[in-house]
Design a protein around this motif. Structure first.
Motif, PDB file in Angstrom:
ATOM      1  N   MET A 133       0.829  -1.196   0.000  1.00 51.40           N
ATOM      2  CA  MET A 133       0.000   0.000   0.000  1.00 51.40           C
ATOM      3  C   MET A 133       0.871   1.258   0.000  1.00 51.40           C
ATOM      4  N   GLU A 134       1.973   1.213   0.751  1.00 50.92           N
ATOM      5  CA  GLU A 134       2.862   2.369   0.802  1.00 50.92           C
ATOM      6  C   GLU A 134       3.453   2.669  -0.577  1.00 50.92           C
ATOM      7  N   GLU A 135       3.814   1.623  -1.317  1.00 50.62           N
ATOM      8  CA  GLU A 135       4.376   1.821  -2.654  1.00 50.62           C
ATOM      9  C   GLU A 135       3.326   2.368  -3.610  1.00 50.62           C
ATOM     10  N   LEU A 136       2.098   1.878  -3.488  1.00 53.40           N
ATOM     11  CA  LEU A 136       1.024   2.369  -4.352  1.00 53.40           C
ATOM     12  C   LEU A 136       0.712   3.831  -4.058  1.00 53.40           C
ATOM     13  N   VAL A 137       0.690   4.195  -2.780  1.00 59.60           N
ATOM     14  CA  VAL A 137       0.437   5.589  -2.396  1.00 59.60           C
ATOM     15  C   VAL A 137       1.544   6.486  -2.944  1.00 59.60           C
ATOM     16  N   ALA A 138       2.792   6.050  -2.802  1.00 58.16           N
ATOM     17  CA  ALA A 138       3.909   6.854  -3.283  1.00 58.16           C
ATOM     18  C   ALA A 138       3.837   7.049  -4.791  1.00 58.16           C
ATOM     19  N   GLU A 139       3.474   5.998  -5.522  1.00 57.53           N
ATOM     20  CA  GLU A 139       3.369   6.129  -6.978  1.00 57.53           C
ATOM     21  C   GLU A 139       2.214   7.037  -7.358  1.00 57.53           C
ATOM     22  N   ALA A 140       1.086   6.924  -6.636  1.00 60.73           N
ATOM     23  CA  ALA A 140      -0.061   7.788  -6.911  1.00 60.73           C
ATOM     24  C   ALA A 140       0.295   9.258  -6.698  1.00 60.73           C
ATOM     25  N   LEU A 141       0.989   9.548  -5.603  1.00 57.64           N
ATOM     26  CA  LEU A 141       1.392  10.927  -5.315  1.00 57.64           C
ATOM     27  C   LEU A 141       2.342  11.457  -6.388  1.00 57.64           C
ATOM     28  N   ALA A 142       3.234  10.610  -6.857  1.00 58.05           N
ATOM     29  CA  ALA A 142       4.163  11.032  -7.900  1.00 58.05           C
ATOM     30  C   ALA A 142       3.421  11.351  -9.190  1.00 58.05           C
ATOM     31  N   ARG A 143       2.417  10.582  -9.490  1.00 57.07           N
ATOM     32  CA  ARG A 143       1.632  10.832 -10.708  1.00 57.07           C
ATOM     33  C   ARG A 143       0.782  12.087 -10.576  1.00 57.07           C
TER      34      ARG A 143
END
Length: 283
Positions: free
Chosen positions: A233-243
């Protein structure tokens, strides 16, 4: 065929798989480079084809030297046919150096397609076929084999290997040790022949079967690639924020990542909003 190199696939077991083009090529070639001329003569007999061509043996130990002669003959106008004992030349069989020399020398090369143990075993394996790689025979020595398997640890594609019967159990056990006992695999033997068999299961199950049964014949091993690791979940959140920072709408980024990451969209969206709020308050 005149004045060119022709690579021709030969049957991997059942002679009835020989194409009409192969029969014609054998009958009309001026020179045939065969991995084993005795096996070529036997194939021609089975196919009912009269051999009139000059025969020359081309194998791993002499291919580099013979390639020059074959290219010269083709350049002089001869119809040169290149065949291996079974399947397609160049695929774990002689032929590569001939093609390499022909390409360098500007001599035309064509292929008569046909049977392939690699593709036949892949189709029978029940494993993903959209992406795969062929690895040939594993090294015989344990240390070299271990290094080869370690190098393939992260390979995501389905892998296809050739293996000798007396090394099968040991190789399957080594694969299980390096890649996991539960990794899916298949063992195919005697493809297109009377006693054709394909066994499917985990590497551990197949290793135990091979040790107990000692299967014989020509063998192809197909192994699933490394499963994709689910993102946290942490990796998905980080990728979402980057996008989002890159200009994408948060809802669009979350919808895409939730679908590919296999997590609830609402849960991911809430986590993204929470992270953005924490980032804003921290700023």
């Amino acid at each position: 065929m005149t004045g060119r190199i022709v690579l021709a696939a030969t049957p991997i077991g059942n002679p009835d798989d020989a194409s009409a083009r192969l029969r014609d090529a054998i009958a009309h070639a001026d020179l045939i480079a065969a991995e084993d001329t005795r096996r070529l003569r036997d194939l021609a007999r089975r196919l009912g084809v009269e051999l009139t061509a000059e025969l020359v043996a081309v194998h791993d130990h002499n291919e580099a030297d013979r390639a020059v002669m074959l290219i010269d003959r083709a350049r002089d106008g001869a119809a040169v046919l290149v065949v291996s004992d079974a399947g397609m030349p160049t695929v774990s069989d002689p032929g590569f150096r001939v093609v390499e020399a022909a390409a360098a020398g500007g001599v035309d090369v064509t292929v008569l397609p046909g049977p392939s143990a690699v593709l036949t075993a892949l189709a029978l394996s029940g494993l993903p076929t959209d992406r795969f790689c062929f690895e040939g025979f594993l090294p015989r020595k344990a240390g070299e084999r271990a290094r080869s398997l370690a190098a393939l640890t992260s390979e995501p594609r389905t892998m296809v290997f050739f293996e000798a019967p007396h090394r099968l159990a040991e190789s399957l056990a080594a694969m299980a040790e390096h890649w996991g006992h539960d990794r899916r695999a298949a063992v195919s033997r005697e493809l297109t022949k009377t006693y054709e068999e394909t066994r499917r299961g985990s590497l551990a199950e197949l290793a135990a079967w091979a040790l107990a049964e000692a299967p014989r014949g020509e063998i192809v091993v197909t192994v699933a690639g490394r499963p994709a690791r689910a993102a946290s979940m942490e990796e998905l959140v980080a990728e979402a924020l980057a996008r989002v920072v890159a200009g994408e709408r948060a809802k669009d980024a979350v919808a895409d990542l939730a679908a590919t990451g296999g997590v609830p969209r609402r849960e991911l969206y809430a986590a993204v909003l929470s992270a953005r709020a924490e980032g804003a308050s921290g700023a």
